[in-house]
Design an enzyme around this catalytic site. Structure first.
Site, PDB file in Angstrom:
ATOM      1  N   HIS A   1      18.546 -13.456   0.035  1.00 24.92           N
ATOM      2  CA  HIS A   1      19.328 -14.688  -0.055  1.00 24.92           C
ATOM      3  C   HIS A   1      18.506 -15.852   0.485  1.00 24.92           C
ATOM      4  CE1 HIS A   1      20.471 -14.945   4.295  1.00 24.92           C
ATOM      5  NE2 HIS A   1      20.511 -13.624   4.245  1.00 24.92           N
TER       6      HIS A   1
ATOM      7  N   ASP B   1      20.194 -18.857   1.143  1.00 25.65           N
ATOM      8  CA  ASP B   1      21.028 -19.739   1.960  1.00 25.65           C
ATOM      9  C   ASP B   1      20.846 -19.326   3.419  1.00 25.65           C
ATOM     10  OD1 ASP B   1      22.488 -17.316   1.396  1.00 25.65           O
ATOM     11  OD2 ASP B   1      24.300 -18.267   2.196  1.00 25.65           O
TER      12      ASP B   1
ATOM     13  N   GLU C   1      16.220  -8.124   4.209  1.00 24.34           N
ATOM     14  CA  GLU C   1      16.707  -8.726   5.467  1.00 24.34           C
ATOM     15  C   GLU C   1      15.771  -8.277   6.600  1.00 24.34           C
ATOM     16  OE1 GLU C   1      19.249 -10.754   6.132  1.00 24.34           O
ATOM     17  OE2 GLU C   1      20.815 -10.477   4.629  1.00 24.34           O
TER      18      GLU C   1
ATOM     19  N   ASP D   1      15.772 -15.045   8.670  1.00 20.74           N
ATOM     20  CA  ASP D   1      16.981 -14.616   7.926  1.00 20.74           C
ATOM     21  C   ASP D   1      17.242 -15.581   6.787  1.00 20.74           C
ATOM     22  OD1 ASP D   1      19.378 -13.579   7.084  1.00 20.74           O
ATOM     23  OD2 ASP D   1      20.505 -14.186   8.840  1.00 20.74           O
TER      24      ASP D   1
ATOM     25  N   GLU E   1      25.076 -15.627   0.792  1.00 20.29           N
ATOM     26  CA  GLU E   1      25.226 -14.462   1.668  1.00 20.29           C
ATOM     27  C   GLU E   1      25.849 -14.854   2.988  1.00 20.29           C
ATOM     28  OE1 GLU E   1      24.195 -11.166   4.456  1.00 20.29           O
ATOM     29  OE2 GLU E   1      23.799 -13.303   4.642  1.00 20.29           O
ATOM     30  N   GLU E   2      25.484 -16.036   3.486  1.00 20.10           N
ATOM     31  CA  GLU E   2      25.971 -16.454   4.814  1.00 20.10           C
ATOM     32  C   GLU E   2      27.448 -16.871   4.778  1.00 20.10           C
ATOM     33  OE1 GLU E   2      24.411 -15.744   7.352  1.00 20.10           O
ATOM     34  OE2 GLU E   2      22.253 -15.853   6.999  1.00 20.10           O
TER      35      GLU E   2
HETATM   36 ZN   LIG Z   1      20.541 -12.580   6.087  1.00 17.63          ZN
END
Ligand SMILES: [Zn+2]
Length: 463
Positions: free
Chosen positions: A102, A104, A193, A135, A169-170
């Site tokens: 991801h 975002d 991740e 992340d 995702e967040e």
């Molecule tokens: Zn993440």
């Protein structure tokens, strides 16, 4: 049908990644420079930033020969959460692999608390700094650059490679779920991740559930009659707070029995927990987890809602968990005449939080390939389980094996001065490239000269 990697191929990939280390970090810096936090719907920069980030990645993937498919995932905090699916066709006859990440991030928070600019992507002290560096733009950069390294070495994969990049995702969005449903089905998926170079083929299931209990209102002045009722007091009040507490106590017992009776070798003992996270109760009624009004405790409350966070083990199913929890609460209720007549109501998958567990065989070829490459690189790594939920869940739900593996330490994610170690990023790039070669198979195409490189590979340190 994985091919054991001969030493020259291993050395070639390592040299290629080391030789293009500057480009790889430049690519990651650029990714970090797009301010793409998704949790604040008021953020005015997000729509432009995500479009620019999407365009940057699309360009890079196209340049590597990927064909692209893109769509908007179901709206979450913003109407625009683009999904990017790249397909690099193999020459045929090999396994396929999807690489998921991801782009975002969470907001930078108090920028004054940062020593490094959150959107600067600055590289100092062996680290690349910025919001999302760990992340997980670091993982996204590594997975794309791994494919590039293979190509730059003049090798061609036999199996197809898919890149799935999502932007929600967040906010626990639908991007990866939609990828798993819509995109071509891969034989394996890697979610990059941050894992500190560990390989995580399993994660627990996560479920949010609401339990609602109805009581009966009554003036507080008659509380005594509900505790010591006489014949004349039949039909007295029933306190929903106290019925709720009964259920919380019962589920604490179930939680203990779960901890004693179940386990998984890759997750901590007692990981399977029932956490009562929200308890809302009062008079005046309520529904959907909300009270109709906040008054005062002068009336026996007639509404109670308890919301639970439940973790369960990878070898269990949600149906088993539902049967266990509802069965336990119903069994307790059978001994309470009021609850027997007014059974608690369950709402599962609250706010779409219903992550199926992932349970890939720790002895899977790709897991072994990652571990053996890391060992060859001199990087300490182990197979373990993920103590949280990731997008791996959506692939697992469709029976696709996979693992979480990426650069950086989750412990520094979501905090000021987030960073990813440069060494991790390059080692993960190498390990993913080697895993792709081994799992998908490869052929030389077209031959190209070896990049100028160093000698024997060792683990770059500085983590
Ligand atoms: Zn993440």
């Amino acid at each position: 049908m994985s091919t054991p990697l001969p030493d020259p191929v291993f050395q070639r990939i390592c040299k290629q990644v080391d030789a293009s280390g500057g480009d790889i970090l430049g690519f990651l810096s650029r990714l970090v420079s797009f301010p793409t936090p998704t949790q604040n719907p008021e953020d005015k920069n997000y729509p432009d930033a995500i479009r620019a980030c999407h365009a940057f990645l699309s360009e890079a993937l196209k340049g590597m020969g990927f064909t692209l498919d893109t769509w908007m995932a179901r709206p979450m905090s913003f109407p625009e959460h683009p999904v990017l699916v790249g397909t690099l066709k193999g020459s045929g006859g090999g396994h396929s692999m999807a690489l998921n990440g991801h782009v975002d991030v969470v907001p930078a928070g108090d920028e004054g608390a940062w020593k490094h600019s959150p959107w600067g992507g600055e590289v100092t002290d062996g680290r690349l700094w910025g919001r999302g560096a760990c992340d997980m733009k670091g993982g996204v950069a590594a997975m794309i650059q791994a494919v590039k390294a293979i190509r730059d070495c003049g090798l061609r994969l036999r199996g197809d490679v898919y890149v799935h990049v999502v932007s929600d995702e967040e906010v626990v969005g639908f991007g990866s779920r939609e990828c798993a449903e819509r995109a071509p089905r891969p034989d394996f998926v890697l979610v990059t991740e941050p894992t500190r170079l560990n390989v995580l083929p399993v994660e627990g299931g996560l479920e949010h559930v609401r339990i609602e209990i109805e009581g009966r209102e009554e003036h507080a002045g008659r509380r005594y009659s509900s505790i010591y009722p006489r014949e004349a007091d039949r039909g007295h009040g029933v306190n929903a707070v106290e019925k709720g507490v009964q259920i919380v106590r019962a589920l604490q017992d179930l939680e203990r029995s779960w901890a004693l009776s179940k386990s998984h070798p890759l997750l901590p003992a007692g990981f399977n927990t029932l956490l009562p996270g929200i308890f809302m109760s009062g008079p005046g009624g309520g529904s959907g987890g909300q009270l109709n009004m906040i008054t005062n405790p002068g009336t026996t409350p007639n509404y109670c809602c308890i919301e639970y966070n439940i973790w369960y083990y990878p070898q269990e199913t949600l149906d088993e968990i539902k049967r266990d929890v509802e069965g336990y609460v119903n069994a307790i209720s059978r001994y309470d005449p009021y609850l027997k007549a007014h059974p608690p109501k369950f709402t599962w998958g609250l706010r779409n939080i219903s992550f199926p567990p992932a349970n890939t065989d720790p002895d899977h070829e790709v897991v072994n390939s990652l571990l053996s490459s890391l060992q060859r690189l001199g990087c300490p790594s182990q197979i373990t389980g993920f103590n949280a939920a990731s997008d791996l869940a959506w692939y697992a739900a469709r029976g696709i094996p996979g693992a979480i593996f990426g650069p950086g330490d989750l412990a520094c994610a979501h905090s000021p001065d987030e960073f990813v170690p440069v060494s991790d990023t390059l080692n993960v790039t190498k390990a993913i490239a080697l895993a792709l070669l081994s799992w998908c198979g490869y052929e030389t195409y077209p031959p190209s000269p070896l990049p100028k490189g160093k000698g024997e590979q060792t683990c770059l340190t500085g983590r």
